[in-house]
Design an enzyme around this catalytic site. Structure first.
Site, PDB file in Angstrom:
ATOM      1  N   CYS A  11       0.817  -1.207   0.000  1.00  0.00           N
ATOM      2  CA  CYS A  11       0.000   0.000   0.000  1.00  0.00           C
ATOM      3  C   CYS A  11       0.853   1.260   0.000  1.00  0.00           C
ATOM      4  CB  CYS A  11      -0.899   0.004   1.239  1.00  0.00           C
ATOM      5  SG  CYS A  11      -1.828  -1.526   1.439  1.00  0.00           S
TER       6      CYS A  11
ATOM      7  N   LEU B  72      -3.291  -1.994  -2.141  1.00  0.00           N
ATOM      8  CA  LEU B  72      -3.095  -3.068  -3.098  1.00  0.00           C
ATOM      9  C   LEU B  72      -3.453  -4.349  -2.353  1.00  0.00           C
ATOM     10  CD1 LEU B  72      -2.059  -4.042  -5.897  1.00  0.00           C
ATOM     11  CD2 LEU B  72       0.195  -4.267  -4.857  1.00  0.00           C
TER      12      LEU B  72
ATOM     13  N   GLY C 142       2.713  -2.902   3.890  1.00  0.00           N
ATOM     14  CA  GLY C 142       3.628  -4.015   4.064  1.00  0.00           C
ATOM     15  C   GLY C 142       2.937  -5.356   4.144  1.00  0.00           C
ATOM     16  N   GLU C 143       3.727  -6.343   4.559  1.00  0.00           N
ATOM     17  CA  GLU C 143       3.234  -7.696   4.794  1.00  0.00           C
ATOM     18  C   GLU C 143       3.878  -8.219   6.074  1.00  0.00           C
ATOM     19  OE1 GLU C 143       0.936  -9.073   3.119  1.00  0.00           O
ATOM     20  OE2 GLU C 143       0.932  -7.928   1.247  1.00  0.00           O
TER      21      GLU C 143
ATOM     22  N   SER D  64      11.966 -11.992  -5.475  1.00  0.00           N
ATOM     23  CA  SER D  64      13.209 -11.625  -6.142  1.00  0.00           C
ATOM     24  C   SER D  64      14.410 -12.061  -5.311  1.00  0.00           C
ATOM     25  CB  SER D  64      13.239 -10.104  -6.341  1.00  0.00           C
ATOM     26  OG  SER D  64      14.538  -9.629  -6.617  1.00  0.00           O
TER      27      SER D  64
END
Length: 608
Positions: free
Chosen positions: A2, A51, A74-75, A372
């Protein structure tokens, strides 16, 4: 993932300024295209763009609970563990989102809540009863958080553009900020937002803001300890920690893929992810990036010895992934320079950033989350400068310092003193390194690790966040898990170099699950274009810019040297002047971005 913004004013009633916070929030729509909302109280305005990745139907923000309101980017990878602890303390939840877990953790543990978190995050919690604000950023700074202190409060945001959209904030750069940009760029001093009086909450830091004070402290840092594990035990522990970090970051309620270059780092992530997907009869999707015409124009060098295709095919066959190669065109790279400048809010890594942005846009057609291999080289010591013999008294990824300075006019050389600024930044960072147990040689090498963690890794982390979020996808970086960092920091160099190869300990940890060719492939950086059409493209763009007599490039730079650089296609900078990839064409592109930076943001240069 976000975007967050906030405006706290302890003296003024902000309820009449909702349009301002809406405008600030709207600048971050690329970070959160799925939803947007604001929270308004007398002394606090909070904005959020979402998001959606976890709990798609719930978890909307700003979220309020027991008089506390959070905006969060974040997560939280250990959401289930923290939620279980809070349930044992008697708390209840109305959503399955990590947002509510973080807010409830703050209710239970206040500022100590961050000690329970493993994830990537930047969040703000406003306490309407106590009239105070808590700000926090994750251990390694994967998620951004900028702020500007005001006489009667504070502004904060995920990106600088939101701060600059506030009606009372001017886009100004003083000599110090300009010196940082032209000496360290495209990296920057930790905590410094380049723009005058705009600061960054550093990785591993938290802050409280009240009417009477702003208090900032470091809640986490690397700790040096004697490494007591044997080589075999160290290999096993590295494998365990890295695997767990990857597995934690596979959680998602939306489609997930991995970025695969065929190098060691991305291959490890792909292998672990593919094996986990296979347990539920799923096929992992992988993506790689290349450039139109690179097969004809690639020239190997000490930094980039080969192209990726052979190793990607090895991995695709070994793990039966659904692979897609994205081919970028040269004109796309030139055209992207403006886009990535806006995403970063300052001159960037030019086409290196642009290619990642375009790559993420293509991935985003079908996927919202990608993993990644970024940061493994900083953590395990993979870069060439870790292996150079001469003693280093400078940032080893910053070259051509003298040439950089000589591009400036004599007046601006004297005003900015870029070599002096660079040296002072280096010395200050070395002084800040935690005490390390070891002999003089080992301490010097640890200084290099620390410099990489604080500067070079932060540049790549920032690149990863801005370019992916600019394309409205989330890129996760398992090697930047702080539990991995804590352990690997104390592994002796000889053990890190097991087998006499860079990142030898990491190779051994995963050699039984990867194709042998991939395990022992020499390190290669992220691919860049070698096509002469790119050089021609940036040359043409810079020529057009230099026709603008009011361009800042006329003010700052020696015109003769600037034209020499332009007409030679940057051949005086054949050795990368930043990192492993940014040579002459990228310097031309950097100057293009510098022009558009001043032009787009209408920047005013002020002395101090």
């Amino acid at each position: 993932m976000c975007g967050i913004v906030g405006w706290i004013n302890f003296e003024q009633d902000l309820s009449h300024h909702t349009e301002d916070i809406k405008k600030m929030t709207a600048t971050l729509i690329h970070r959160g295209p799925d939803a947007g909302a604001i929270h308004c109280s007398e002394h606090a305005l909070l904005g959020h763009r979402r998001l959606s990745i976890i709990d798609l139907g719930g978890g909307g923000q700003p979220m309020t609970k027991q008089g506390l309101t959070i905006v969060y980017n974040g997560e939280l990878y250990n959401t289930a563990t923290v939620r279980d602890l809070l349930l044992q303390e008697g708390h209840q939840f109305s959503t399955t989102s990590d947002t509510e877990v973080i807010l409830t953790a703050f209710i239970e543990w206040r500022e100590q809540c961050v000690n329970y978190f493993n994830g990537i995050f930047a969040f703000a919690i406003w306490d309407d009863d106590q009239q105070n604000l808590f700000l926090c950023r994750d251990h390694l700074g994967i998620k951004p958080l900028f702020y500007k202190q005001l006489p009667d409060g504070i502004l904060f945001s995920s990106e600088i553009k939101a701060l600059l959209s506030h009606p009372n904030i001017k886009a100004q750069v003083d000599y110090r900020g300009l010196a940082a940009l032209l000496s360290l760029g495209p990296s920057r001093t930790p905590g410094d937002g380049i723009f005058k009086d705009i600061l960054e909450l550093k990785p591993g830091y938290a802050m409280t803001v009240t009417k009477s004070q702003l208090k900032c402290w470091r809640y986490w840092d690397i700790q040096s300890k004697t490494h007591t594990h044997s080589l075999s035990d160290t290999v096993e522990q590295v494998r365990c920690l890295v695997t767990e970090a990857i597995q934690r970051q596979l959680m998602s309620d939306v489609p997930l893929c991995t970025m695969l270059s065929g190098g060691l780092d991305s291959s490890i992530i792909t292998a672990v992810a593919a094996q986990q997907y296979a347990q539920t009869n799923q096929t992992l999707s992988t993506f790689s990036v290349n450039y139109e015409g690179n097969d004809q124009h690639f020239k190997g060098n000490a930094f980039q010895v080969s192209q990726d295709g052979y190793w990607i095919e090895k991995m695709q066959q070994a793990f039966q992934t659904k692979h897609q190669e994205i081919i970028l065109k040269q004109d796309q790279l030139v055209q992207s320079l403006k886009d990535v400048l806006y995403m970063k809010d300052m001159p960037s890594m030019a086409d290196i950033d642009g290619s990642l942005y375009l790559f993420c846009k293509e991935i985003g057609r079908d996927f919202t989350v990608a993993l990644s291999g970024e940061c493994a080289d900083e953590v395990f010591g993979g870069y060439p400068w870790f292996h150079e013999q001469e003693e280093q008294q400078h940032f080893p990824w910053l070259r051509s310092t003298k040439e950089r300075q000589q591009l400036l006019t004599p007046l601006w050389q004297d005003r900015l003193k870029v070599a002096e600024y660079m040296h002072n930044s280096y010395e200050q960072t070395v002084k800040e390194m935690p005490h390390f147990v070891g002999d003089a040689t080992e301490v010097k090498r640890q200084q290099l690790f620390y410099l990489n963690n604080m500067y070079f890794m932060q540049t790549l982390i920032e690149r990863s966040d801005r370019m992916s979020m600019g394309a409205s996808i989330e890129v996760r970086v398992p090697f930047a898990d702080y539990t991995v960092m804590e352990y690997v920091w104390n592994i002796p160099w000889e053990m890190k170099m097991a087998g006499g190869m860079e990142k030898g300990i990491l190779r051994r940890a995963f050699e039984d699950i990867l194709p042998r060719d991939v395990v022992y492939r020499k390190k290669n950086p992220y691919p860049k274009t070698y096509h002469p059409a790119y050089t021609i493209g940036v040359q043409q763009e810079l020529r057009t810019i230099l026709n603008h007599k009011k361009s800042v490039l006329h003010e700052l730079f020696n015109q003769e040297k600037l034209h020499q650089l332009l007409e030679s296609g940057g051949k005086s900078f054949t050795v990368p002047w930043f990192g492993q990839l940014m040579a002459g064409p990228q310097l031309i592109a950097y100057l293009i971005q510098l022009h558009y930076w001043f032009d787009h943001y209408e920047i005013e240069i002020v002395p101090f």
